[in-house]
Design an enzyme around this catalytic site. Structure first.
Site, PDB file in Angstrom:
ATOM      1  N   HIS A 125      12.352  -1.446  88.465  1.00 57.96           N
ATOM      2  CA  HIS A 125      11.326  -2.650  88.394  1.00 57.96           C
ATOM      3  C   HIS A 125      11.780  -2.465  86.826  1.00 57.96           C
ATOM      4  O   HIS A 125      12.910  -1.839  86.573  1.00 57.96           O
ATOM      5  CB  HIS A 125      10.383  -1.695  88.215  1.00 57.96           C
ATOM      6  N   HIS A 295       3.593   3.571 103.341  1.00 57.00           N
ATOM      7  CA  HIS A 295       2.410   2.867 103.536  1.00 57.00           C
ATOM      8  C   HIS A 295       2.176   2.246 105.031  1.00 57.00           C
ATOM      9  O   HIS A 295       0.554   1.859 104.344  1.00 57.00           O
ATOM     10  CB  HIS A 295       3.240   1.689 102.999  1.00 57.00           C
ATOM     11  N   ASP A 320      11.473   0.122 102.831  1.00 56.88           N
ATOM     12  CA  ASP A 320      11.641   1.131 101.922  1.00 56.88           C
ATOM     13  C   ASP A 320      11.937   2.464 102.734  1.00 56.88           C
ATOM     14  O   ASP A 320      10.813   2.458 103.205  1.00 56.88           O
ATOM     15  CB  ASP A 320      10.497   1.116 100.708  1.00 56.88           C
ATOM     16  N   ASP A 331       1.054   9.020  98.881  1.00 51.81           N
ATOM     17  CA  ASP A 331       2.077   8.048  98.751  1.00 51.81           C
ATOM     18  C   ASP A 331       2.780   8.852  98.409  1.00 51.81           C
ATOM     19  O   ASP A 331       2.806   9.320  97.222  1.00 51.81           O
ATOM     20  CB  ASP A 331       1.712   6.746  98.421  1.00 51.81           C
ATOM     21  N   ASP A 333       6.140  10.083  99.305  1.00 50.13           N
ATOM     22  CA  ASP A 333       8.277   9.443  99.205  1.00 50.13           C
ATOM     23  C   ASP A 333       8.089  10.391  99.096  1.00 50.13           C
ATOM     24  O   ASP A 333       8.960  10.322  98.220  1.00 50.13           O
ATOM     25  CB  ASP A 333       7.601   8.583  97.466  1.00 50.13           C
TER      26      ASP A 333
END
Ligand code: XLS
Ligand code: NI
Ligand code: NI
Length: 460
Positions: A125, A295, A320, A331, A333
């Site tokens: 990002h 997700h 992802d 989430d 991850d």
């Protein structure tokens, strides 16, 4: 993801940060290039046991099929902080400050990591790699400086940018959304940020550009005009597409679906919702999907569901590659370590002939309890090995041809007679009535789910 812990202007006393600024400084001392070591034992953690970059599987190398990418935000900005606890992860090169010098150190650490891992792609990002300034202009200047270094490091190491994205969710200005914000001023701010993000993506040769709508949604329908917000979101994409064409940026635009978190409801709920959005606004030829299985499971689907659905509509652009803990329900991850999940995903990738120019981006973070520097490597190595095993198993399934044959056979009634007529869209209700009058009750054909599961387990 959720590792956007605020940075502090701390003067952390431990650590000799200057030593990392020296030319040729090594960040990960004692860890060399990660080798492929067939037959390495269970405790040997700094070696690939299955991922052999140049090994050919179904006509392409593993590296070409898998196109692994390390994400900057979790691996180089993650602190281990969670809503209940403070940071746990010490990164000796990071002084915790929001300075350009610290950003540069992190970036150089990042490229050493990618290189030692033998991973050819990274993602970021805008605000992970470069500090936000006090104005959009200053933020842009910071980004220019940092991306000059990123470009230099990309050239030096050969590591490429899979995708870039803009953080349009962490700053307080975005609390009510970015492109779906009820305030046009915020919309304009987000648009200006994306303009710069696209300039930078072009500069670094990004192969894609991701839009994850973290706060594009709502917490209450009482105060939301959902149609106005979705119309604005579509307009935002049209503006970004126009700018992309104007500057000649060739990366693929990707929307990353997620049903909730941080918003209660997010407009990009899941693959089919995003596809419907794109088609509603005539954007389906300009934007594909970046699917994150964590997700997908948050949306109440099985792990591979959205990868399968996006691919079925030729909209799967990138993945992802992570996983959640369905028993926790948020989430998390995590690194994908489940061979069956990886197999189901890689089967789709093989069936659609590859994922390029997308890839498998590890939008994953080490657990906050995994505090060794070595854990950064071990986690990625384990996930890459799992995906490599998934690839090999999926190739066996497809090359073996048994499961595909069963599936084909299951639909074979659409190949002849009334079925073929229906498939071509040439049958009427009257034709069907006549067929049933002549042929009576259909046979009860077993779905054979357990047989399919047994066949899958045979290959795994
Ligand atoms: C968050 C998302 C995010 C995107 C990029 O949950 O996964 O990390 O991949 O903004
Ligand atoms: Ni996520
Ligand atoms: Ni993601």
């Amino acid at each position: 993801m959720s590792s956007f812990a605020p940075t502090t202007e701390s003067s952390a006393s431990a650590g000799n940060f200057a030593s990392y600024d020296a030319e040729g400084a090594e960040f990960f001392k004692g860890i060399g290039q990660i080798p492929f070591t067939a037959g390495a034992g269970p405790e040997e953690s700094l070696a690939y046991k299955h991922y052999n970059a140049k090994e050919v599987v179904m006509g392409k190398t593993m590296e070409e099929w898998l196109r692994f990418s390390v994400c900057f935000w979790h691996t180089f900005r993650g602190t281990g902080a969670d809503p209940f606890g403070f940071p746990t992860l010490d990164r000796p090169w990071d002084d915790g400050s929001n300075t350009i010098a610290n950003a540069k150190r992190r970036l150089r650490a990042g490229f050493e990591f990618f290189s030692k891992m033998g991973v050819k792609y990274w993602t970021f990002h805008d605000r992970d790699i470069s500090p936000e300034g006090s104005s959009i202009k200053e933020s842009g200047q910071n980004l220019d400086q940092i991306t000059d270094l990123a470009l230099e490091l990309q050239k030096k190491t050969g590591v490429k940018l899979l995708w870039a994205t803009c953080n349009l969710f962490a700053h307080p200005r975005y609390m009510n959304g970015a492109s779906t914000n009820p305030d046009a001023h915020v919309f304009a701010f987000a648009a200006a940020q994306v303009k710069k993000g696209l300039d930078v993506a072009k500069k670094l040769g990004a192969e894609n550009f991701v839009f994850w709508g973290g706060r594009e949604g709502f917490h209450s329908l009482l105060n939301s005009n959902v149609r106005a917000e979705l119309d604005n979101m579509a307009t935002f994409f049209k503006m970004a597409i126009a700018y992309k064409k104007k500057i000649g940026f060739n990366g693929v635009f990707l929307i990353e679906p997620k049903p909730k978190e941080p918003s209660k409801h997010q407009y990009d709920y899941d693959a089919m919702t995003v596809i419907a959005f794109l088609r509603t606004y005539g954007l389906e030829n300009e934007v594909k999907l970046n699917i994150e299985p964590n997700h997908t499971t948050l949306a109440g689907h099985c792990y591979e569901h959205d990868v399968v659905m996006a691919s079925a509509y030729k909209m799967l652009g990138s993945i992802d590659a992570n996983t959640g803990s369905p028993d926790l329900g948020w989430d998390t991850d995590q690194f994908p370590m489940d061979i069956k999940n990886c197999t189901m995903v890689m089967k789709v990738v093989l069936e659609q002939g590859g994922i390029a120019p997308g890839g498998l981006n590890f939008d994953c973070k080490v657990r906050r309890e995994s505090t060794d520097i070595k854990d950064m490597f071990i986690s990625h190595i384990g996930a890459m090995d799992s995906m490599a095993r998934g690839l090999k198993v999926a190739a066996k399934i497809l090359q073996g041809g048994v499961i595909p044959r069963y599936v084909k056979e299951r639909y074979s009634s659409f190949e002849t007679g009334i079925g073929a007529k229906i498939a071509k869209g040439e049958a009427t209700l009257e034709d069907c009535e006549k067929y049933v009058a002549e042929n009576g009750e259909p046979p009860r054909l077993s779905g054979q789910q357990e047989h399919y599961e047994n066949m899958l387990n045979y290959y795994i």
